[in-house]
Write a protein that holds these residues in place. Structure first.
Motif, PDB file in Angstrom:
ATOM      1  N   PHE A   5       0.845  -1.190   0.000  1.00  0.00           N
ATOM      2  CA  PHE A   5       0.000   0.000   0.000  1.00  0.00           C
ATOM      3  C   PHE A   5       0.883   1.244   0.000  1.00  0.00           C
ATOM      4  CE2 PHE A   5      -2.587  -3.198   2.280  1.00  0.00           C
ATOM      5  CZ  PHE A   5      -3.692  -3.204   1.454  1.00  0.00           C
ATOM      6  N   ILE A   6       0.355   2.335  -0.501  1.00  0.00           N
ATOM      7  CA  ILE A   6       1.116   3.581  -0.497  1.00  0.00           C
ATOM      8  C   ILE A   6       1.063   4.235   0.878  1.00  0.00           C
ATOM      9  CG2 ILE A   6       1.285   5.894  -1.491  1.00  0.00           C
ATOM     10  CD1 ILE A   6       0.177   4.626  -4.091  1.00  0.00           C
ATOM     11  N   ARG A   7      -0.132   4.387   1.437  1.00  0.00           N
ATOM     12  CA  ARG A   7      -0.278   5.028   2.744  1.00  0.00           C
ATOM     13  C   ARG A   7      -1.426   4.415   3.520  1.00  0.00           C
ATOM     14  NH1 ARG A   7      -0.870  11.217   1.646  1.00  0.00           N
ATOM     15  NH2 ARG A   7      -2.159  10.831   3.430  1.00  0.00           N
ATOM     16  N   PRO A   8      -1.233   3.233   4.074  1.00  0.00           N
ATOM     17  CA  PRO A   8      -2.341   2.644   4.836  1.00  0.00           C
ATOM     18  C   PRO A   8      -2.533   3.375   6.156  1.00  0.00           C
ATOM     19  CG  PRO A   8      -0.386   1.301   5.069  1.00  0.00           C
ATOM     20  CD  PRO A   8      -0.063   2.371   4.069  1.00  0.00           C
ATOM     21  N   GLY A   9      -3.763   3.417   6.600  1.00  0.00           N
ATOM     22  CA  GLY A   9      -4.067   4.035   7.877  1.00  0.00           C
ATOM     23  C   GLY A   9      -4.438   2.996   8.914  1.00  0.00           C
TER      24      GLY A   9
END
Length: 157
Positions: free
Chosen positions: A120-124
């Motif tokens: 993922f690029i930017r998982p939260g």
């Protein structure tokens, strides 16, 4: 003799359970988008899969898809294809691959990857607004994926 037979049966049963191990999200083997092997090693339950597909707190498939069988679920989506007939359009292995990570089969898909934990690029971290920590897991468990697939297979036209 009875004890030997019972012991052998128990050991055989435990061996078959051991062989039915869960596949981790990073160990899924895709073949042209399809996943032949069960992710959990246990057959999916269509009734549980139906609940997951319609539950906005679990799979929430109806946020993007329409399913006539789930007419009681309001506000079904129009982004993804209608799931009526999914069991005729795709094989069980293809459905498993689509639910696990639709982007493997359909590169430009907007569908979330329900059984993926990396890349993922930017998982939260859920809905906290914070970055993911070391507890970051897939959206659905291996068994939940199998349950959803078992339900989707039942959707015939």
């Amino acid at each position: 003799m009875k004890i030997l037979v019972i012991t052998t049966a128990l050991v055989g049963g435990l061996t078959s359970v051991a062989l039915a191990e869960e596949i981790s999200p990073t160990g899924v083997n895709f073949s042209e988008g399809a996943v032949e092997q069960s992710l959990s090693g246990t057959a999916g339950d269509p009734a549980t899969g139906r609940i997951i597909v319609g539950d906005k707190g679990q799979g929430n498939c109806v946020a993007c898809h329409q399913v006539s069988d789930l007419a009681e679920v309001p506000f079904q989506g129009e982004i993804g294809p209608i799931l009526d007939g999914a069991g005729e359009r795709w094989s069980e292995a293809e459905l498993r691959g689509i639910v696990a990570n639709a982007k493997v089969m359909f590169e430009d898909s907007m569908m979330p990857s329900f059984y993926k934990t990396e890349g993922f690029i930017r998982p939260g971290n859920a809905y906290t607004g914070e970055a993911a920590d070391d507890t970051f897991g897939p959206l659905l468990s291996a068994q939940q994926v199998e349950d959803v697939v078992a339900y989707l297979v039942t959707l015939k036209k």
